[in-house]
Motif scaffolding. Structure first.
Motif, PDB file in Angstrom:
ATOM      1  N   ALA A  11       0.838  -1.202   0.000  1.00  0.00           N
ATOM      2  CA  ALA A  11       0.000   0.000   0.000  1.00  0.00           C
ATOM      3  C   ALA A  11       0.874   1.254   0.000  1.00  0.00           C
ATOM      4  O   ALA A  11       0.626   2.206  -0.752  1.00  0.00           O
ATOM      5  N   VAL A  12       1.905   1.266   0.829  1.00  0.00           N
ATOM      6  CA  VAL A  12       2.798   2.426   0.919  1.00  0.00           C
ATOM      7  C   VAL A  12       3.632   2.580  -0.351  1.00  0.00           C
ATOM      8  O   VAL A  12       3.809   3.698  -0.864  1.00  0.00           O
ATOM      9  N   GLU A  13       4.115   1.478  -0.902  1.00  0.00           N
ATOM     10  CA  GLU A  13       4.881   1.553  -2.153  1.00  0.00           C
ATOM     11  C   GLU A  13       4.020   2.139  -3.271  1.00  0.00           C
ATOM     12  O   GLU A  13       4.486   2.959  -4.060  1.00  0.00           O
ATOM     13  N   TYR A  14       2.764   1.727  -3.334  1.00  0.00           N
ATOM     14  CA  TYR A  14       1.843   2.262  -4.334  1.00  0.00           C
ATOM     15  C   TYR A  14       1.650   3.764  -4.109  1.00  0.00           C
ATOM     16  O   TYR A  14       1.664   4.555  -5.059  1.00  0.00           O
ATOM     17  N   ALA A  15       1.466   4.157  -2.854  1.00  0.00           N
ATOM     18  CA  ALA A  15       1.266   5.576  -2.530  1.00  0.00           C
ATOM     19  C   ALA A  15       2.458   6.412  -2.998  1.00  0.00           C
ATOM     20  O   ALA A  15       2.277   7.472  -3.613  1.00  0.00           O
ATOM     21  N   HIS A  16       3.665   5.951  -2.715  1.00  0.00           N
ATOM     22  CA  HIS A  16       4.860   6.682  -3.154  1.00  0.00           C
ATOM     23  C   HIS A  16       4.936   6.756  -4.680  1.00  0.00           C
ATOM     24  O   HIS A  16       5.273   7.795  -5.244  1.00  0.00           O
ATOM     25  N   LYS A  17       4.614   5.655  -5.351  1.00  0.00           N
ATOM     26  CA  LYS A  17       4.720   5.602  -6.815  1.00  0.00           C
ATOM     27  C   LYS A  17       3.766   6.579  -7.493  1.00  0.00           C
ATOM     28  O   LYS A  17       4.122   7.215  -8.486  1.00  0.00           O
ATOM     29  N   TRP A  18       2.538   6.707  -6.973  1.00  0.00           N
ATOM     30  CA  TRP A  18       1.506   7.462  -7.670  1.00  0.00           C
ATOM     31  C   TRP A  18       1.104   8.767  -6.973  1.00  0.00           C
ATOM     32  O   TRP A  18       0.170   9.440  -7.421  1.00  0.00           O
ATOM     33  N   ALA A  19       1.802   9.192  -5.934  1.00  0.00           N
ATOM     34  CA  ALA A  19       1.428  10.417  -5.210  1.00  0.00           C
ATOM     35  C   ALA A  19       1.393  11.640  -6.123  1.00  0.00           C
ATOM     36  O   ALA A  19       0.511  12.486  -6.000  1.00  0.00           O
ATOM     37  N   TYR A  20       2.350  11.740  -7.024  1.00  0.00           N
ATOM     38  CA  TYR A  20       2.417  12.902  -7.918  1.00  0.00           C
ATOM     39  C   TYR A  20       2.031  12.552  -9.356  1.00  0.00           C
ATOM     40  O   TYR A  20       2.275  13.346 -10.267  1.00  0.00           O
ATOM     41  N   GLY A  21       1.440  11.395  -9.547  1.00  0.00           N
ATOM     42  CA  GLY A  21       1.010  10.977 -10.868  1.00  0.00           C
ATOM     43  C   GLY A  21      -0.355  10.330 -10.788  1.00  0.00           C
ATOM     44  O   GLY A  21      -0.962  10.262  -9.722  1.00  0.00           O
ATOM     45  N   ARG A  22      -0.828   9.848 -11.910  1.00  0.00           N
ATOM     46  CA  ARG A  22      -2.124   9.175 -11.957  1.00  0.00           C
ATOM     47  C   ARG A  22      -1.951   7.845 -12.667  1.00  0.00           C
ATOM     48  O   ARG A  22      -1.430   7.795 -13.778  1.00  0.00           O
ATOM     49  N   ASN A  23      -2.378   6.774 -12.011  1.00  0.00           N
ATOM     50  CA  ASN A  23      -2.352   5.451 -12.613  1.00  0.00           C
ATOM     51  C   ASN A  23      -3.387   5.438 -13.744  1.00  0.00           C
ATOM     52  O   ASN A  23      -4.579   5.668 -13.487  1.00  0.00           O
ATOM     53  N   PRO A  24      -2.984   5.168 -14.976  1.00  0.00           N
ATOM     54  CA  PRO A  24      -3.937   5.204 -16.085  1.00  0.00           C
ATOM     55  C   PRO A  24      -5.021   4.136 -16.009  1.00  0.00           C
ATOM     56  O   PRO A  24      -6.013   4.214 -16.735  1.00  0.00           O
ATOM     57  N   ALA A  25      -4.885   3.168 -15.120  1.00  0.00           N
ATOM     58  CA  ALA A  25      -5.928   2.146 -14.959  1.00  0.00           C
ATOM     59  C   ALA A  25      -7.146   2.695 -14.214  1.00  0.00           C
ATOM     60  O   ALA A  25      -8.189   2.034 -14.161  1.00  0.00           O
ATOM     61  N   PHE A  26      -7.022   3.893 -13.627  1.00  0.00           N
ATOM     62  CA  PHE A  26      -8.109   4.491 -12.848  1.00  0.00           C
ATOM     63  C   PHE A  26      -8.388   5.898 -13.360  1.00  0.00           C
ATOM     64  O   PHE A  26      -7.466   6.651 -13.683  1.00  0.00           O
ATOM     65  N   TYR A  27      -9.653   6.262 -13.372  1.00  0.00           N
ATOM     66  CA  TYR A  27     -10.057   7.608 -13.766  1.00  0.00           C
ATOM     67  C   TYR A  27      -9.541   8.620 -12.744  1.00  0.00           C
ATOM     68  O   TYR A  27      -9.471   8.326 -11.550  1.00  0.00           O
ATOM     69  N   ASP A  28      -9.214   9.816 -13.193  1.00  0.00           N
ATOM     70  CA  ASP A  28      -8.779  10.902 -12.317  1.00  0.00           C
ATOM     71  C   ASP A  28      -9.984  11.802 -12.043  1.00  0.00           C
ATOM     72  O   ASP A  28     -10.467  12.487 -12.935  1.00  0.00           O
ATOM     73  N   TYR A  29     -10.474  11.801 -10.809  1.00  0.00           N
ATOM     74  CA  TYR A  29     -11.666  12.563 -10.428  1.00  0.00           C
ATOM     75  C   TYR A  29     -11.353  13.985  -9.968  1.00  0.00           C
ATOM     76  O   TYR A  29     -12.220  14.660  -9.409  1.00  0.00           O
ATOM     77  N   GLU A  30     -10.143  14.451 -10.203  1.00  0.00           N
ATOM     78  CA  GLU A  30      -9.724  15.776  -9.738  1.00  0.00           C
ATOM     79  C   GLU A  30     -10.696  16.876 -10.157  1.00  0.00           C
ATOM     80  O   GLU A  30     -11.054  17.732  -9.353  1.00  0.00           O
ATOM     81  N   SER A  31     -11.151  16.846 -11.403  1.00  0.00           N
ATOM     82  CA  SER A  31     -12.045  17.900 -11.896  1.00  0.00           C
ATOM     83  C   SER A  31     -13.497  17.689 -11.472  1.00  0.00           C
ATOM     84  O   SER A  31     -14.353  18.521 -11.752  1.00  0.00           O
ATOM     85  N   LEU A  32     -13.768  16.589 -10.785  1.00  0.00           N
ATOM     86  CA  LEU A  32     -15.146  16.286 -10.346  1.00  0.00           C
ATOM     87  C   LEU A  32     -15.270  16.330  -8.825  1.00  0.00           C
ATOM     88  O   LEU A  32     -16.065  15.598  -8.254  1.00  0.00           O
TER      89      LEU A  32
END
Length: 165
Positions: A11-32
């Motif tokens: 869980a922590v490794e994933y958090a570090h990997k994607w904290a400043y990016g977006r995993n393309p397998a998941f939608y980015d809800y930032e604008s919603l």
């Protein structure tokens, strides 16, 4: 139903990997309205690997339009994780700051009424205090950010206790 351990390291490794990016397998809800709980759910999933496909009250993500409210909603994630009944997926409990471990969740209220932000704990240094708890998050993209650097009115902590199969 059986239970397995929550893999905090993943869980922590994933958090570090994607904290400043977006995993393309998941939608980015930032604008919603924000992506923080979506990111938190991805981290939990990386550490647990089990979704709950119960309509409305489960915790799952198939695509941007097929997901449970708990996958992206702060309050709904809290309700799902702290549910009383045994059902598939991660489970947790409300706790105090001294019970927190990397991979657990924090939820913040900026207005003192509603919880609006859900960072993921990536490190707990001693003594357990807001300046020694480091988080990763989306919406206010961060990694290794001290909890004490947020301006919040209320906080609650969720300790992930395991994953139900």
């Amino acid at each position: 139903m059986r239970e397995k351990n929550y893999r905090r390291t993943q869980a922590v490794e994933y958090a570090h990997k994607w904290a400043y990016g977006r995993n393309p397998a998941f939608y980015d809800y930032e604008s919603l309205g924000g992506d923080c709980t979506n990111f938190a759910s991805q981290c939990i999933y990386a550490g647990g690997g089990v979704m709950n496909f119960t309509p409305t009250f489960g915790w799952y993500y198939l695509n941007a339009n097929q997901k449970a409210p708990a996958w992206t909603g702060v309050m709904y994630l809290y309700n799902f994780l702290t549910r009383g009944e045994l059902s598939p997926g991660p489970k947790g409990e409300a706790c105090v700051i001294h019970d927190l471990l990397p991979g657990d969740m924090i939820q913040l209220s900026f207005d003192g009424k509603n919880f609006q932000h859900c960072p993921v704990i990536v490190a707990v240094n001693q003594p357990a205090a807001p300046e020694n708890i480091l988080v990763a998050a989306h919406s206010y993209d961060a990694d290794n950010r001290p909890l004490s650097s947020y301006q919040y009115q209320a906080v609650r902590f969720i300790h992930i206790t395991g994953v139900i199969l």
